[in-house]
Design a protein around this motif. Sequence first.
Motif, PDB file in Angstrom:
ATOM      1  N   LEU A 187       5.259   8.499  -2.066  1.00 13.66           N
ATOM      2  CA  LEU A 187       5.357   7.325  -2.939  1.00 13.66           C
ATOM      3  C   LEU A 187       6.541   6.478  -2.491  1.00 13.66           C
ATOM      4  CD1 LEU A 187       4.709   8.715  -6.553  1.00 13.66           C
ATOM      5  CD2 LEU A 187       3.119   8.361  -4.674  1.00 13.66           C
TER       6      LEU A 187
ATOM      7  N   ASN B 271       7.763   3.958  -4.549  1.00 13.38           N
ATOM      8  CA  ASN B 271       8.384   3.301  -5.701  1.00 13.38           C
ATOM      9  C   ASN B 271       9.898   3.495  -5.680  1.00 13.38           C
ATOM     10  OD1 ASN B 271       5.670   4.494  -6.536  1.00 13.38           O
ATOM     11  ND2 ASN B 271       5.986   2.838  -7.998  1.00 13.38           N
TER      12      ASN B 271
ATOM     13  N   GLY C 120       5.188   4.651 -10.506  1.00 12.57           N
ATOM     14  CA  GLY C 120       4.881   5.955  -9.917  1.00 12.57           C
ATOM     15  C   GLY C 120       4.685   7.059 -10.941  1.00 12.57           C
ATOM     16  N   ARG C 121       4.733   6.683 -12.251  1.00 15.82           N
ATOM     17  CA  ARG C 121       4.610   7.727 -13.278  1.00 15.82           C
ATOM     18  C   ARG C 121       3.199   8.317 -13.285  1.00 15.82           C
ATOM     19  NH1 ARG C 121       7.568   4.146 -17.789  1.00 15.82           N
ATOM     20  NH2 ARG C 121       6.121   2.691 -16.843  1.00 15.82           N
TER      21      ARG C 121
ATOM     22  N   LYS D 279      -4.064   8.455 -10.371  1.00 19.86           N
ATOM     23  CA  LYS D 279      -3.150   7.555 -11.095  1.00 19.86           C
ATOM     24  C   LYS D 279      -3.664   7.337 -12.514  1.00 19.86           C
ATOM     25  CE  LYS D 279      -2.740   4.757  -6.935  1.00 19.86           C
ATOM     26  NZ  LYS D 279      -2.749   3.404  -6.370  1.00 19.86           N
TER      27      LYS D 279
ATOM     28  N   GLU E  63      -1.906  -2.231  -6.096  1.00 16.43           N
ATOM     29  CA  GLU E  63      -1.962  -2.645  -7.502  1.00 16.43           C
ATOM     30  C   GLU E  63      -1.295  -3.999  -7.693  1.00 16.43           C
ATOM     31  OE1 GLU E  63       0.229  -0.956 -10.571  1.00 16.43           O
ATOM     32  OE2 GLU E  63       2.033  -0.629  -9.407  1.00 16.43           O
TER      33      GLU E  63
ATOM     34  N   ARG F 213      -8.851   6.811  -2.751  1.00 14.83           N
ATOM     35  CA  ARG F 213      -8.707   7.400  -1.421  1.00 14.83           C
ATOM     36  C   ARG F 213      -7.271   7.178  -0.978  1.00 14.83           C
ATOM     37  NH1 ARG F 213      -8.076   9.675   2.738  1.00 14.83           N
ATOM     38  NH2 ARG F 213      -9.678  10.137   4.286  1.00 14.83           N
ATOM     39  N   TYR F 214      -6.625   8.253  -0.586  1.00  6.27           N
ATOM     40  CA  TYR F 214      -5.241   8.142  -0.124  1.00  6.27           C
ATOM     41  C   TYR F 214      -5.248   7.580   1.299  1.00  6.27           C
ATOM     42  CZ  TYR F 214      -0.394   9.380   0.731  1.00  6.27           C
ATOM     43  OH  TYR F 214       0.942   9.318   1.018  1.00  6.27           O
ATOM     44  N   ILE F 215      -4.430   6.553   1.542  1.00  5.59           N
ATOM     45  CA  ILE F 215      -4.347   5.986   2.897  1.00  5.59           C
ATOM     46  C   ILE F 215      -3.385   6.897   3.660  1.00  5.59           C
ATOM     47  CG2 ILE F 215      -3.756   3.924   4.269  1.00  5.59           C
ATOM     48  CD1 ILE F 215      -6.023   3.401   2.290  1.00  5.59           C
TER      49      ILE F 215
ATOM     50  N   ASP G  86       1.508  -5.026  -4.870  1.00  3.85           N
ATOM     51  CA  ASP G  86       1.959  -3.928  -4.003  1.00  3.85           C
ATOM     52  C   ASP G  86       0.934  -3.714  -2.902  1.00  3.85           C
ATOM     53  OD1 ASP G  86       4.133  -3.646  -5.554  1.00  3.85           O
ATOM     54  OD2 ASP G  86       3.453  -1.855  -6.610  1.00  3.85           O
TER      55      ASP G  86
ATOM     56  N   PRO H 256      -8.528   0.646  -1.542  1.00  3.85           N
ATOM     57  CA  PRO H 256      -9.103   1.936  -1.155  1.00  3.85           C
ATOM     58  C   PRO H 256     -10.236   2.311  -2.116  1.00  3.85           C
ATOM     59  CG  PRO H 256      -6.698   2.082  -1.379  1.00  3.85           C
ATOM     60  CD  PRO H 256      -7.096   0.752  -1.913  1.00  3.85           C
TER      61      PRO H 256
ATOM     62  N   SER I  66       2.896   2.596 -14.630  1.00  5.08           N
ATOM     63  CA  SER I  66       3.608   1.938 -13.528  1.00  5.08           C
ATOM     64  C   SER I  66       4.741   2.827 -13.044  1.00  5.08           C
ATOM     65  CB  SER I  66       4.166   0.595 -14.001  1.00  5.08           C
ATOM     66  OG  SER I  66       5.039   0.826 -15.069  1.00  5.08           O
TER      67      SER I  66
HETATM   68  P1  ADP Z   1       2.545   2.436  -9.858  1.00 11.62           P
HETATM   69  O1  ADP Z   1       2.024   1.348 -10.715  1.00 11.62           O
HETATM   70  O2  ADP Z   1       2.822   3.658 -10.684  1.00 11.62           O
HETATM   71  O3  ADP Z   1       3.689   2.007  -8.991  1.00 11.62           O
HETATM   72  P2  ADP Z   1       0.947   2.379  -7.415  1.00 11.62           P
HETATM   73  O4  ADP Z   1      -0.522   2.210  -7.367  1.00 11.62           O
HETATM   74  O5  ADP Z   1       1.758   1.204  -6.967  1.00 11.62           O
HETATM   75  O6  ADP Z   1       1.339   2.844  -8.890  1.00 11.62           O
HETATM   76  O7  ADP Z   1       1.326   3.639  -6.560  1.00 11.62           O
HETATM   77  C1  ADP Z   1       2.662   4.108  -6.412  1.00 11.62           C
HETATM   78  C2  ADP Z   1       2.968   4.413  -4.972  1.00 11.62           C
HETATM   79  O8  ADP Z   1       2.082   5.429  -4.488  1.00 11.62           O
HETATM   80  C3  ADP Z   1       2.737   3.229  -4.044  1.00 11.62           C
HETATM   81  O9  ADP Z   1       3.880   2.425  -3.983  1.00 11.62           O
HETATM   82  C4  ADP Z   1       2.418   3.910  -2.724  1.00 11.62           C
HETATM   83  O10 ADP Z   1       3.578   4.267  -2.019  1.00 11.62           O
HETATM   84  C5  ADP Z   1       1.703   5.177  -3.148  1.00 11.62           C
HETATM   85  N1  ADP Z   1       0.239   4.984  -3.139  1.00 11.62           N
HETATM   86  C6  ADP Z   1      -0.523   4.549  -4.179  1.00 11.62           C
HETATM   87  N2  ADP Z   1      -1.823   4.497  -3.855  1.00 11.62           N
HETATM   88  C7  ADP Z   1      -1.910   4.899  -2.561  1.00 11.62           C
HETATM   89  C8  ADP Z   1      -3.002   5.063  -1.650  1.00 11.62           C
HETATM   90  N3  ADP Z   1      -4.260   4.833  -2.026  1.00 11.62           N
HETATM   91  N4  ADP Z   1      -2.711   5.496  -0.404  1.00 11.62           N
HETATM   92  C9  ADP Z   1      -1.440   5.752  -0.033  1.00 11.62           C
HETATM   93  N5  ADP Z   1      -0.379   5.615  -0.855  1.00 11.62           N
HETATM   94  C10 ADP Z   1      -0.588   5.209  -2.099  1.00 11.62           C
END
Ligand code: ADP
Length: 727
Positions: A254, A256, A174-175, A167, A344, A196-198, A331, A141, A172
């Motif tokens: 999220l 996680n 979800g923190r 983020k 990520e 950008r949030y999907i 992920d 994104p 990691s």
């Molecule tokens: P972390 O390393 O803390 O797990 P992530 O980038 O994996 O960080 O994000 C955690 C969660 O947030 C993902 O598993 C997903 O569900 C949600 N998420 C993260 N980025 C996006 C995004 N751009 N659009 C939609 N959901 C997202």
Amino acid sequence: MISRSSNPFSLRCHTCIAWSGVSRKIPVLLFHAEAIVLKDANIRSIGEKYNLAFKIVRTESRLVRGILVSHGFHEVHPNSNDFNLMWTGSHLKTYLLRTLQDFQKVNHFPRSYELTRKDRLYKNIQRMQQTHGFQNFHIVPQTFVLPAEYQEFCNYFCKDKGPWIIKPVASSRGRGIYLVSSPSQIPLDENILVSRYISSPLLIDDFKFDVRLYVLVTSYDPIIIYVYEEGLARFATVKYDHAVKNIKNQFMHLTNYSVNKKSSDYVSCDDPEVEDYGNKWSMSNLTLLLLMGQIEDLIIKAVLSAEIQIATACKMFVPHRNNCFELYGFDVLIDSNLKPWLLEVNLSPSLACDAPLDLKVKASMISDMFSLVGFTCQDPGLKQMRSDKTGLDPSVKNQTQKSQVCDMKVLRRTQEEHERRGGFIRIFPTPQTWELYRLEDVRGKKNNIDKKVQARMAFSSYLHRVQMRLLAESRANSSSASSERDNDQMELVMRFLKRAASNLQQDMRVVLPSCQLSLPDRQRILSHQLGEFIHFYNKETEQMVKSLEKIKDEDHCINPNVFQEFILEASESDLEEVLTFYTHKNKSASVFLGTKSQSSETDSNKECQKGSGEPAKHQTRKSESLEILQLCDVLYGFVCPSVIRKASKPRPGSAGVFKEPDSLSAQAQSNQLAIVSALKKLVEKQAARQYSTSSHISLLTQHVSAQSPYGDLFIYFLLFLWLLTEN
Ligand code: ADP
């Protein structure tokens, strides 16, 4: 079952041994996931017989320990050097990497934070978007790294109101992650990513989910990537709803496990055979829904985007090809159009087993991974003997033979890994992916000529500065005697001219000044000769421009006018950086140095082969040059060439592809030390091969150790590169 015996025949048939090497005489341990519950003495017998050892550093993994112990490994103290495997929670210090023996393994590559740090991953992918086309690398994104790109983000926000997800750059589980709908909600004093949030994810039974895939890389040079056949789908615990009022509900947005296990709605599943119940599903149930091809494409592209940095670090710091392997947790989120997005890459994916399904997937995966990477059955206490045995055959004398032997070893290793792959599927290279990611279409070809022309323009301009400097010095020096430094510099320029002139299409007679002449006279003559060379060189560049005009395509890699403007304004050190960039990108300085029989194609392989008429020999030279180049790559790679940004006018919303200057000094310094030591090694290597270049190399090392990364370093580097390929 197999009896425990030292009889070689029973070893031959042991289920825990595969045979490796040319004559298949080297035993490699095979792992069996069930050993962790069976506690079978026969399975332990091989590890015990060879005294196999592991150590776990800066992490804890019951699963890894359990599998190793059930295969007869014993654990040694974190400070011990007598180990076959070092399992660590973070990257290894480079001085430790350098001491590894050929049979020892560690579970991380150096510098793989290029993939696993969220900000680095995004920057690397953004660079690929700029060089290989945005659409081809549109796998993440849209993201901004704040605070540096706050303004770009605000501009972008005017067009796209989001929502956006915040983020921390290196965290990691979800923190620290939350959603925002306006730039005013974003803190400006922290290093964060805004992505950008999907907002239209694919839902299953109305729940959002993402997919954790286990990706194993066993080599970055050449790159070899596997995906484990089983991944895990992880679900949110609250039904998905776009409404803005829900923006703060982490259990909805999220996926996680660490976040959702705290939810009162979390459903665990106690039966490992039931794979589609609860909040973690095994991936096989989803494969119908998922387009694995697209996901594999995304994985390959992400790994390729960090390839050059990691491969370079491996060349610098890892003594043996097989020392490192790495298991990454990818992920991936799939949107409602079935497009997968990379969220990520996890450095040390969780191997915790909170549910029986975790144990089922993860124990098999770890066992298969250990079998695939291949632990040679060797007592770590007897390392010296073994190392000697596995060295190159003494009858292999010349470089060509050595490189052929190396290629054969890589091929054999890949073949053997394939035989021990278990549930891992090799996704790169395969006959399809090799072609796909290697092929160049017409535009690629045109872009290459385009880049070549621009690289040549930069180089010509650079030489012009050197010429002017020589002239100016000849005037200033009219009374002074020549210093050692002057002599060294002039000798380098002379060698450069001799070599460069032989690469021109048109013959140019190089008249070198006699050393009897005074310093200013010599400088004047050299400056004149350099001027002549530049004249011929520019004529060849013009020819290329003409051939370029014939190919109709609007998509120049850099706007030629902007580039021209930049060249005129650039300083000598700016130009050095540009040239280093081109050298780096093309993996060869031949993009602007050229070779005698150039064609309009820029495939450096083809050039090498055409230029020499001796493909095999040139192949070896190429890899040697690459080695030197990569040393320089490391030096320059850490330095912030902000000028490239000026030159390439990045698309709106991006801030160029290089590191910010604030991180320069510490890294540049530590890398300079590494470079000096690597160069010293090369001096020894060269001396052993009786080249007469050691004085130049030591000059170069002095130059680097004197901490002056610019100045004449680039020209030294070029000469060094050429001198290496001279004989
Ligand atoms: P972390 O390393 O803390 O797990 P992530 O980038 O994996 O960080 O994000 C955690 C969660 O947030 C993902 O598993 C997903 O569900 C949600 N998420 C993260 N980025 C996006 C995004 N751009 N659009 C939609 N959901 C997202």
